[in-house]
Every structure is written in structure tokens, then in C-alpha cells.
Write a protein that holds these residues in place. Structure first.
Motif, short mmCIF file in Angstrom:
data_model
loop_
_atom_site.label_atom_id
_atom_site.label_comp_id
_atom_site.label_asym_id
_atom_site.label_seq_id
_atom_site.Cartn_x
_atom_site.Cartn_y
_atom_site.Cartn_z
N THR A 132 7.01 6.94 13.24
CA THR A 132 7.83 6.81 14.45
C THR A 132 7.05 6.14 15.58
OG1 THR A 132 7.26 9.08 15.11
CG2 THR A 132 9.33 8.75 13.93
N LYS A 133 5.73 6.21 15.55
CA LYS A 133 4.96 5.59 16.62
C LYS A 133 5.16 4.08 16.65
CE LYS A 133 0.52 4.75 14.28
NZ LYS A 133 -0.92 5.07 14.25
N TYR A 134 5.52 3.49 15.49
CA TYR A 134 5.72 2.05 15.45
C TYR A 134 6.99 1.63 16.18
CZ TYR A 134 1.92 2.04 12.10
OH TYR A 134 0.69 2.20 11.52
N VAL A 135 7.97 2.53 16.28
CA VAL A 135 9.15 2.25 17.09
C VAL A 135 8.83 2.46 18.55
CG1 VAL A 135 11.51 2.98 17.63
CG2 VAL A 135 10.77 2.83 15.25
N SER A 136 8.11 3.51 18.87
CA SER A 136 7.82 3.85 20.26
C SER A 136 7.12 2.73 21.00
CB SER A 136 6.96 5.12 20.32
OG SER A 136 7.66 6.23 19.79
N LYS A 137 6.32 1.93 20.30
CA LYS A 137 5.55 0.89 20.99
C LYS A 137 6.21 -0.49 20.90
CE LYS A 137 2.33 -0.02 17.13
NZ LYS A 137 0.91 0.05 16.73
N GLN A 138 7.39 -0.58 20.27
CA GLN A 138 8.09 -1.86 20.20
C GLN A 138 8.72 -2.21 21.54
OE1 GLN A 138 10.89 -2.39 17.00
NE2 GLN A 138 9.52 -1.49 15.47
N GLU A 139 8.61 -3.46 21.93
CA GLU A 139 9.25 -3.93 23.14
C GLU A 139 10.67 -4.44 22.87
OE1 GLU A 139 6.80 -6.78 25.03
OE2 GLU A 139 5.16 -5.38 25.45
N VAL A 170 0.87 -1.18 0.00
CA VAL A 170 0.00 0.00 0.00
C VAL A 170 0.90 1.23 0.00
CG1 VAL A 170 -1.68 1.35 1.30
CG2 VAL A 170 -1.89 -1.13 1.22
N LEU A 171 0.72 2.09 -1.01
CA LEU A 171 1.49 3.32 -1.11
C LEU A 171 0.53 4.50 -1.14
CD1 LEU A 171 3.23 0.99 -2.63
CD2 LEU A 171 4.55 2.92 -3.50
N LYS A 172 0.88 5.56 -0.43
CA LYS A 172 0.10 6.79 -0.44
C LYS A 172 1.05 7.96 -0.58
CE LYS A 172 -3.04 4.78 3.00
NZ LYS A 172 -3.61 4.94 4.36
N LYS A 173 0.73 8.88 -1.47
CA LYS A 173 1.57 10.06 -1.63
C LYS A 173 1.52 10.90 -0.37
CE LYS A 173 1.31 10.52 -6.67
NZ LYS A 173 0.91 11.39 -7.80
N ILE A 174 2.68 11.40 0.03
CA ILE A 174 2.74 12.27 1.21
C ILE A 174 2.23 13.64 0.82
CG2 ILE A 174 4.25 13.31 2.93
CD1 ILE A 174 6.12 10.93 2.58
N ASP A 175 1.25 14.13 1.56
CA ASP A 175 0.68 15.45 1.25
C ASP A 175 1.47 16.53 1.94
OD1 ASP A 175 -0.12 15.33 3.90
OD2 ASP A 175 -2.19 14.76 3.42
N GLU A 176 0.87 17.71 2.04
CA GLU A 176 1.59 18.86 2.60
C GLU A 176 1.90 18.70 4.09
OE1 GLU A 176 -2.78 19.46 2.94
OE2 GLU A 176 -1.41 18.95 1.32
N GLN A 193 3.13 15.04 9.94
CA GLN A 193 2.18 14.00 10.35
C GLN A 193 2.62 12.63 9.86
OE1 GLN A 193 -1.86 14.80 9.17
NE2 GLN A 193 -2.66 12.91 10.06
N ALA A 194 3.17 12.57 8.65
CA ALA A 194 3.66 11.30 8.12
C ALA A 194 4.82 10.78 8.96
CB ALA A 194 4.10 11.49 6.66
#
Length: 294
Positions: free
Chosen positions: A219-226, A203-209, A213-214
Motif C-alpha cells: 500500500t505504500k506504493y499507492v500512498s506516494k503516487q502523485e 521476483v516472488l516471495k512467499k508471504i510469511d506469518e 506487513q506484506a
């Protein structure tokens, strides 16, 4: 690199903006030589003084040693070391994202008929080969973060997938279609796929302005890794710029005078508690000339 001391203020120079940081204690190195302006003493400061960073980016990833739950000191120290490693990884990801013009957010899944979704060694081996091939042939640049799926009842361990940012180069990108209509996400952004990902769905989505937020999203996926899922918190192309240039302000700043409550209220300044009684204020500086005059 030769350090001649420390200061409480510095500039971080990104391609599209300058960030000024002022601390209430001298925690930034003043360095000269081949790596002048690159050294950053915050990580050493955190490790040396058992850091705690309860800011908005780390709110869901609080220092586990704050909670006294009866574990022995060795376990607490291990938890604290893992916390510091995650914090450093998040900052490294943010710096890479801000230093490079990424174009797409990407999610990559693994199809069990094409690759093990659980064997980390197999996944890492095949992932490195594929990414190296796409980099060489297509000019792909990537920043990827592994994440576990939610563990199912019939699974011994959860499956793995990836989130990240890419500069596609000549990667094949196609609209993700349902009949004659291109799929969109809940925010109305168009969804694309790449047939160049051989191991599952993409799944690819163009980064908007809203680029920030992107960055916060990945980074939240690192923050919650144990733990480090593939022995790494993230994977990134060698050709990416990894750090901003840093210019120390030798004479420093008076923290209390620099701190502006109105700017903090309206979001122009951000204050975080780095550790104990150590605070840092960050503020974007619009006038690049201010840096050149240092």
C-alpha cells in the motif's frame, strides 16, 4: 439499498478476524436491503467534509491542502481530490488483501526489448491481455500496483514496474538460482521467479506469518503516487472478494467509554484522526459470538 440513518460503530467481517470500529461521531450508514451491511459512508463523509487522515498509513501522504504554499484554491482543491482518491485506493487494497488468501508477494519488471517501459497505453493493453490469459489458463488471481522507477538522467519519463500480491493457481514458479544456491532477500526469505511473466524479470516471495506487513508494504506504493500511472491506482482480478461484510451497531457506542488508553499503548486499539475533530478507534474482536448476537 435503503439507509435508515447513521451510527458511530460497526463491525467489519474479514475471513480470519473481525474488526470493530467506533467513531466519536455517527459517520457509518445503517443500511438494509440487497446490500445490507455493505455500505460504507466514510468515503462520502471524507469527500463532503474535505478529509484529512494523519494516521501511520498516511503519514507520508499528508493532505497537501494543510500546507499553504501560495497556490490558488483550484490547485488546492485538485490536490485534495487526489489525496482523497489515494486514501480510498489504499483502503480498497487493504480490504482486498484481507479478504483473500494471497500466497506470494510479487515484483514484475519490464524489459525494453520486449515491451515499452514508458508507453502506458501499450503497457496496459499487453498487461490486461497477459493477466486475462493467465487467469483463464492458470487460475491466477492478482492484486497489482504500478510504480515508477527512479528517473534516470537520459530518460524523458521514468520506467514502470509492478508490485503486488498473487494467488498463483497453476502458475509456473521456479527457485531463483545463483549457481547451486537459491537466492534470498535481506531477511533470508527465498526468492522465486515465474517464466509465465513474458515481459521482463519477476521476483516472488512467499508471504510469511506477518501478513499485515506484506499489506503495508504494497500500500505504500499507492500512498506516494502523485497520479494514477495507468489510469488506475491498482489492478485486481474480478474473482477476488473486494470488500468485507459490514454490520452496523445500531445503538452505537460511547466513544470515551470504549476508548482504552492501555489498549492504545499496547497496540490492541488504534485511534486515528479522520478529519478535524472526528476520530475512529479500531480494534480486533476475538469473540465472533459478539457479532452474532447483534
Amino acid at each position: 439499498m435503503q439507509s435508515i440513518g447513521k451510527t458511530n460503530a460497526r463491525y467489519k467481517i474479514y475471513p480470519d478476524h473481525v474488526l470493530k470500529q467506533v467513531a466519536n461521531r455517527p459517520i457509518f450508514s445503517i443500511c438494509y436491503g440487497d446490500d445490507a451491511g455493505i455500505a460504507d459512508s466514510i468515503d462520502d463523509f471524507i469527500e463532503n467534509e474535505n478529509a484529512n487522515e494523519p494516521d501511520s498509513e498516511a503519514a507520508e501522504n499528508k493532505d497537501p491542502a494543510e500546507s499553504k504554499d501560495g497556490k490558488d484554491s483550484e490547485n488546492e482543491e485538485n490536490n485534495r481530490a487526489a489525496y482523497v482518491a489515494r486514501r480510498r485506493a489504499v483502503q480498497a487494497i487493504r480490504d482486498i488483501a484481507l479478504c483473500n488468501p494471497f500466497e506470494y508477494m510479487v515484483t514484475l519488471t519490464l524489459d525494453g526489448s520486449k515491451i515499452s517501459r514508458y508507453d502506458t497505453q501499450e503497457i496496459l493493453k499487453k498487461l490486461k491481455y497477459t493477466l486475462s490469459n493467465l487467469t483463464r489458463r492458470k487460475g491466477l488471481l492478482y492484486l497489482l500496483i504500478p510504480e515508477f522507477h527512479r528517473k534516470k538522467d537520459n530518460e524523458k519519463s521514468p520506467a514502470i514496474h509492478f508490485h503486488g500480491l498473487i494467488i498463483p493457481g497453476e502458475l509456473n514458479i521456479e527457485p531463483s538460482m545463483v549457481g547451486d544456491t537459491q537466492r534470498t532477500d535481506r531477511n533470508g526469505r527465498l526468492i522465486y521467479n515465474t517464466p509465465d511473466w513474458p515481459y521482463g524479470f519477476s521476483v516472488l516471495k512467499k508471504i510469511d506469518e506477518n501478513y499485515t506487513q506484506a499489506i503495508n508494504y504494497i500500500t505504500k506504493y499507492v500512498s506516494k503516487q502523485e497520479k494514477k500511472i495507468l489510469g488506475k491506482y491498482y489492478l485486481s482480478s474480478r474473482a477476488l472478494v473486494k470488500k468485507p461484510s459490514i454490520i452496523p451497531i445500531e445503538n452505537g457506542e460511547f466513544y470515551d467509554l470504549y476508548k482504552d488508553e492501555e489498549k492504545i499503548r499496547d497496540g490492541r486499539q488504534h485511534e486515528i484522526n479522520l478529519y478535524g475533530d472526528v476520530y475512529i478507534i479500531s480494534e480486533r474482536v476475538e469473540e465472533i459470538e459478539e457479532v452474532k448476537q447483534i
